[in-house]
Design a protein around this motif. Structure first.
Motif, mmCIF file in Angstrom:
data_model
loop_
_atom_site.group_PDB
_atom_site.id
_atom_site.type_symbol
_atom_site.label_atom_id
_atom_site.label_comp_id
_atom_site.label_asym_id
_atom_site.label_seq_id
_atom_site.Cartn_x
_atom_site.Cartn_y
_atom_site.Cartn_z
ATOM 1 N N TYR A 153 0.809 -1.207 0.000
ATOM 2 C CA TYR A 153 0.000 0.000 0.000
ATOM 3 C C TYR A 153 0.855 1.276 0.000
ATOM 4 C CZ TYR A 153 -3.783 -3.214 0.924
ATOM 5 O OH TYR A 153 -4.688 -4.246 0.825
ATOM 6 N N VAL A 154 2.143 1.133 -0.189
ATOM 7 C CA VAL A 154 3.039 2.289 -0.280
ATOM 8 C C VAL A 154 3.430 2.465 -1.745
ATOM 9 C CG1 VAL A 154 5.228 3.294 0.438
ATOM 10 C CG2 VAL A 154 3.876 1.956 2.063
ATOM 11 N N GLU A 155 3.086 3.630 -2.328
ATOM 12 C CA GLU A 155 3.299 3.868 -3.746
ATOM 13 C C GLU A 155 4.222 5.068 -3.961
ATOM 14 O OE1 GLU A 155 -0.200 3.868 -6.205
ATOM 15 O OE2 GLU A 155 -1.359 2.749 -4.713
ATOM 16 N N ASP A 156 4.815 5.105 -5.136
ATOM 17 C CA ASP A 156 5.705 6.194 -5.530
ATOM 18 C C ASP A 156 4.890 7.474 -5.689
ATOM 19 O OD1 ASP A 156 7.649 7.847 -6.525
ATOM 20 O OD2 ASP A 156 8.055 6.669 -8.327
ATOM 21 N N GLY A 157 5.308 8.533 -4.984
ATOM 22 C CA GLY A 157 4.603 9.811 -5.060
ATOM 23 C C GLY A 157 5.254 10.822 -5.983
ATOM 24 N N SER A 158 6.236 10.411 -6.776
ATOM 25 C CA SER A 158 6.900 11.337 -7.693
ATOM 26 C C SER A 158 5.946 11.760 -8.807
ATOM 27 C CB SER A 158 8.141 10.676 -8.302
ATOM 28 O OG SER A 158 9.036 10.255 -7.299
ATOM 29 N N TYR A 159 6.129 12.973 -9.291
ATOM 30 C CA TYR A 159 5.302 13.440 -10.410
ATOM 31 C C TYR A 159 5.988 14.595 -11.113
ATOM 32 C CZ TYR A 159 3.935 17.754 -8.049
ATOM 33 O OH TYR A 159 3.961 18.989 -7.458
ATOM 34 N N VAL A 160 5.556 14.851 -12.331
ATOM 35 C CA VAL A 160 5.886 16.066 -13.075
ATOM 36 C C VAL A 160 4.574 16.596 -13.632
ATOM 37 C CG1 VAL A 160 7.085 17.076 -15.042
ATOM 38 C CG2 VAL A 160 8.219 15.316 -13.662
ATOM 39 N N ARG A 161 4.331 17.894 -13.452
ATOM 40 C CA ARG A 161 3.055 18.475 -13.860
ATOM 41 C C ARG A 161 3.293 19.700 -14.739
ATOM 42 N NH1 ARG A 161 0.317 19.243 -8.942
ATOM 43 N NH2 ARG A 161 -0.451 17.116 -9.251
ATOM 44 N N LEU A 162 2.562 19.752 -15.835
ATOM 45 C CA LEU A 162 2.517 20.972 -16.635
ATOM 46 C C LEU A 162 1.578 21.925 -15.910
ATOM 47 C CD1 LEU A 162 3.345 22.521 -19.142
ATOM 48 C CD2 LEU A 162 1.497 21.400 -20.390
ATOM 49 N N ARG A 163 2.169 22.751 -15.076
ATOM 50 C CA ARG A 163 1.391 23.562 -14.143
ATOM 51 C C ARG A 163 0.585 24.628 -14.856
ATOM 52 N NH1 ARG A 163 -1.682 24.608 -10.111
ATOM 53 N NH2 ARG A 163 -1.059 26.202 -8.644
ATOM 54 N N ASN A 164 1.185 25.279 -15.851
ATOM 55 C CA ASN A 164 0.467 26.357 -16.517
ATOM 56 C C ASN A 164 1.052 26.622 -17.889
ATOM 57 O OD1 ASN A 164 0.432 29.667 -16.963
ATOM 58 N ND2 ASN A 164 -1.508 28.817 -16.268
ATOM 59 N N VAL A 165 0.189 26.938 -18.843
ATOM 60 C CA VAL A 165 0.572 27.463 -20.152
ATOM 61 C C VAL A 165 -0.339 28.644 -20.441
ATOM 62 C CG1 VAL A 165 0.752 27.044 -22.622
ATOM 63 C CG2 VAL A 165 1.344 25.225 -21.012
#
Length: 993
Positions: free
Chosen positions: A910-922
């Motif tokens: 139940y422990v998962e990778d919390g890494s992310y990359v987000r296109l926050r704004n354009v």
């Protein structure tokens, strides 16, 4: 003769006047107009400055054909007039870092003279993202600053973390808005902000003493000045949930429930699962596309002796979960007046009012994930479907329908100050500020029945009212002077701050009606009345003595020494005062005579600092014992209940400050004539004497006192870089920042090896553990070792309880053949990311401009607790389709059961990778040329379209890997109760007259 001479002189004067020409235009720096640019006719006394929109107009004497343009932080330019009456100029930012003015604690400094780690974000970088929260506007723009969107709910504020988490208590930074010291900035309208200074190391924050350990964020709002201007800006758009969670459809659900029934020795309950088809996806029922609106009107102007800025803003955001909404109206007035040559008075006032339509997000969101897909939201008669009949959950649509919970908040934040200048180099300032809050909440629930487990037999209402006032009085004396190559400035001060709040609440049942006109306590049955009251928002006071001295030798060698003494009512007489010193050193290497500024490296600055700061956010009066009233006992022969009181918490008269010692080494480098700027800081921050209510033996009979029990290390590296290039016609920039942090508990109380926290909702099981050698609030559980494939494996490997074939197998860490909580649980990860990333850029061609922002984090984990704690035939997430059905079918996912050990035990499953990359704004915008705006009698006109949270690349299977639950012991645990973030598309315009 005299008359003839006078006539000739008059004619010559008229001829000269006729020969004069008038030139006007706009001065910009990149894509933005520059305010206060000096425009001169070389060799004459003619000159002017640009107004708030970068516009100027100047009269050029006969025989002159050149204009000079100069502005602090930009390369000066000489421009030939050549008969033109309109000249627009774009200044280069090549040397902006050398003379950029930075707002610091109780003063300002040039960026080149700073010895501390300070990052600055200007207003044009804050308004691209359509949000009411300044915090969310800052996400990804400052190295060392982590912004967590604590919730996607309408009106929700962001969470700030500077250089990690250095305490087991409140880790929020201190905020200073126009000189007013605050603990939160939720009232602030981002469009009113001029600049944000993020103070990260002790050299910069020690001036705030006992409240500087978590960093300081100084916010300056827009002031007036220049010719009078009117600005109108507005945008509108739509929002939708960024992602949904893949859950089972009705056929899949019936199939797996049948399988769980068989696995647990029951008869399957669905003879023909295929008959149910797709069924209901409850996420489609509760989520909606929601509108968002924003409108801002501001007036700004002033002259040589007075300035003003008046703004009004309306913001409305409907929630992507039905039934939630937020409305906010704010107004701000900033003004100043130079009364005499030696006296200046000024004031800043912000008034805000907001309302929120609230829903029980946790109940509704988690229920939507768990409700069975066979039940319909409403039947053919319009009645709500009974979701408890199969899955033992409520109907989330009914929960929304019967929710009538509204909050209102009023807030006034302002300050007034007077500056008295004397003896040329001295300035005395007295500043008084006030922060006043008044909050109301009204929650009405009518009588209703959806099912036996989802009903309210009697209508009821609850009312809550609270206020808080916080005043600040500061008196400072500043000095600044230059002695040849020596520059010296300093400040000393005495400050007082006092905070108090109170609440009162009441409730009644059986109201006489359900119309909103009856939503008052006196509409209910008096026999059901209850009430309570107490302190709200704290009851504390602080007195402080502060000082700072800056010395600069020939622009090359820099020294800053600062310190503060704080005395707080939160600590007893034994440790009521604390002293927090710092020292910073700097060397502008590129100012040395041997330096070749025309080389590859055009600028080099080295910095180092050391200092101590504190944290006093522990609650009030923890040094005295706590006693509970309203208790009773029976004494004597007669059975009479006598009133009494009992000790609930022990006292600690030796309670002392948390103390953070921080060392920072920094470097600032400019390449290619400062077109490429790079900055890096390596730091080590140790917080000792961390205040915590460490557990004590139960036989004591009272809760433990708060004690200084722990020591936590944060060490890391903050780096940032920016590249700017181009010409007047085409410009572009690219910036990036990254923050690396290592968090580790160095020491705990001698009687306690572990501090547990993070309830998972399963039999009191706790999911986090703070222990020496690991990050604070680390996830703690069993390591998954596969799935039992056969009876032989059951006999071969250690078990936890009465396990069967197909159940999860946990690793026997010490090899003793038994799985126990004490010996076999290990650290499974941490919610604290190892790295935070921000990337931003812009491209501009003529009036067209494209900007973008990327954010990301890496190295953190999330506990997917919403998949645990099952107490009925809840729906499953789609991952459970990959279950164990026969030997070899799955080595990682167990057999299907309704509940049991596979769901009740925290493990690495139940422990998962919390890494992310987000296109926050354009954002794509277009600024119309001056020939059009002049015809429309406008100074400027810009239109744009913008997208926020457009794409997120993540491994986590939940809504959002950024999980904040309010405590270091609770962060990163996703219980399915946090409002998801939204993807937003907007279109807007900005007009200046």
């Amino acid at each position: 003769m005299k008359r003839l001479i006078f006539s000739l002189l008059t004619l010559l004067g008229c001829a000269a006047a006729v020969a004069q020409t008038t030139v006007s235009g706009v001065v910009t720096g990149g894509a933005e107009p520059l305010i206060g640019v000096s425009v001169q006719v070389p060799g004459t006394g003619s000159g002017t400055i640009t107004d708030l929109d970068g516009r100027y107009e100047i009269t050029v004497p006969a025989g002159r054909d050149t204009l000079s343009f100069s502005y602090i932080g930009f390369t000066p330019r000489l421009v030939a007039i050549q008969g033109r009456s309109t000249i627009d100029v774009n200044l280069s930012e090549a040397s902006e870092v050398l003379q950029q003015v930075v707002v610091i604690g109780y003063g300002i400094q040039q960026k080149d003279d700073l010895t501390g780690a300070v990052s600055v974000v200007e207003s044009d970088q804050l308004t691209d993202i359509p949000t009411q929260s300044l915090g969310q506007s800052l996400q990804g723009k400052v190295s060392g600053l982590q912004i967590i969107p604590g919730s996607g709910a309408p009106g929700a504020d962001a969470i700030f973390r500077i250089r990690g988490i250095g305490t087991l208590n409140d880790a929020n930074p201190l905020f200073v808005v126009d000189g007013m010291i605050l603990n939160d900035i939720s009232f602030l309208n981002p469009q009113d902000v001029q600049s944000v200074s993020v103070l990260k190391d002790a050299s910069a924050t020690a001036i705030y003493g006992a409240r500087g350990a978590n960093g300081v964020i100084i916010i300056s709002t827009k002031q007036g000045g220049g010719e009078g201007t009117i600005n109108i800006s507005a945008y509108t758009g739509t929002q939708e949930v960024v992602r949904t969670i893949d859950v089972l459809n009705a056929t899949e659900y019936a199939t797996l429930i049948n399988e769980a029934d068989v696995n647990e020795g029951r008869q399957p309950r669905f003879p023909n699962p295929e008959q149910y088809g797709e069924g209901t996806d409850w996420q489609d029922v509760i989520f909606q596309q929601a509108p968002i609106y924003n409108a801002q009107l501001s007036f700004m102007g002033g002259g040589d002796r007075s300035t003003f800025n008046l703004s009004a803003n309306y913001y409305r955001q409907e929630g992507i979960i039905r039934g939630s909404a937020y409305d906010r109206f704010t107004t701000r007035l900033n003004n100043s007046r130079q009364v005499t040559d030696w006296l200046n008075v000024a004031g800043n006032l912000s008034l805000g009012y907001n309302t929120s339509d609230n829903i029980s997000t946790g109940n509704i969101l988690l229920t939507a994930l768990r409700a069975d897909p066979i039940t319909v939201p409403r039947d053919e008669n319009g009645n709500f479907g009974d979701a408890s009949a199969i899955g033992n959950t409520g109907n989330p649509l009914a929960s929304i329908f019967y929710s009538n919970n509204e909050s209102q908040a009023y807030r006034a934040v302002g300050n007034a100050y007077a500056d008295v200048s004397f003896l040329e180099n001295f300035t005395f300032r007295t500043n008084f500020g006030l922060d006043f809050n008044y909050d109301r909440n009204r929650d009405f629930v009518p009588a209703f029945r959806v099912s036996a487990s989802q009903q309210n037999e009697e209508s009821d209402i609850s009312v809550f009212n609270a206020y808080r006032r916080n005043w600040l009085w500061e008196n400072t004396l500043s000095y600044a002077n230059d002695f040849g190559v020596h520059h010296l400035d300093g400040v000393v001060g005495l400050t007082y701050q006092d905070n108090f709040g109170e609440f009162i609440s009441g409730s009644r049942e059986r109201l006489v009606g359900s119309d909103p006109s009856f939503y008052y306590l006196n509409s209910g049955d008096v026999t059901t009345a209850s009430n309570s009251g107490g302190v709200s928002g704290g009851d504390w006071g602080l007195v402080s003595y502060l000082g700072r001295l800056n010395y600069v030798y020939d622009g090359r060698y820099l020294v800053t020494v600062s310190g503060r003494v704080d005395g707080s009512s939160r600590f007893g007489a034994n440790n009521q005062y604390g002293f927090f010193p710092s020292v910073g050193l700097g060397w502008n290497v590129s100012q040395e005579e041997f330096w070749n500024a025309d080389g590859l490296i055009s600028r080099l600055k080295l910095r180092a600092s050391w200092g101590q700061t504190g944290n006093d956010r522990i609650g009030d009066y923890q040094y005295v014992p706590r006693v509970a009233n309203g208790l009773g006992a029976v004494f004597g022969r007669d059975p009479i209940l006598l009133p009494g009181a009992s000790l609930t918490s022990l006292a600690n008269p030796d309670l002392a400050w948390e103390e953070t010692t921080q060392t920072d080494i920094g470097v600032e480098v400019g390449f290619f004539n400062n077109q490429l700027l790079f900055e890096a800081d390596l730091y080590r921050k140790v917080t000792s004497g961390i205040l915590f209510q460490a557990p004590i033996p139960n036989y004591i009979g009272a809760n433990p006192a708060v004690r200084n029990v722990a020591e936590v290390l944060n060490r890391g590296l903050d780096i940032s870089g920016t590249w700017r290039a181009g010409s007047d016609a085409f410009r572009y920039s690219l910036g990036a920042n990254a923050s690396f942090v290592h968090n580790e508990v160095l020491q705990l109380d001698g009687n306690t090896e572990n501090f547990f926290g993070g309830g998972l909702g399963v039999g009191g099981q706790l999911g986090t553990n703070s222990r020496v050698g690991f990050a604070a609030g680390s996830f703690y559980g069993y390591e998954l070792d596969g799935v039992f494939q056969s009876e032989e494996e059951l006999n071969q490997f250690a078990q936890l309880g009465n396990q069967r074939v197909g159940d999860l197998r946990f690793r026997d860490q010490n090899g003793d053949g038994v799985i126990t909580a004490a010996e076999d649980r290990v650290v499974l990860g941490s919610a604290i990311p190892d790295m935070i990333l921000g990337v931003n850029g812009s491209v501009a061609y003529s009036g067209l401009e494209l900007t973008f922002d990327l954010t990301g984090q890496f190295g953190n984990e999330v506990i997917n607790a919403k998949q645990m704690a099952r107490f009925g035939a809840y729906n499953y997430e789609a991952r459970f389709l990959d279950r164990f059905t026969e030997p070899g079918s799955s080595l990682t996912d167990p057999r299907i059961t309704i509940a049991g050990q596979n769901f009740e035990t925290l493990s690495s499953r139940y422990v998962e990778d919390g890494s992310y990359v987000r296109l926050r704004n354009v954002t794509l915008g277009y600024r119309f040329a001056s020939d059009l705006t002049d015809r429309l009698r406008m100074q400027s006109l810009r239109v744009y379209v913008s997208g926020t949270n457009l794409v997120t690349w993540q491994e986590y299977t939940g809504y959002n890997p950024e999980i904040y639950n309010g405590s270091v012991f609770d962060n990163g645990i996703d219980r399915g109760t946090i409002y998801p973030i939204a993807r937003t598309l907007t279109a807007g315009l900005d007009i200046t007259f």
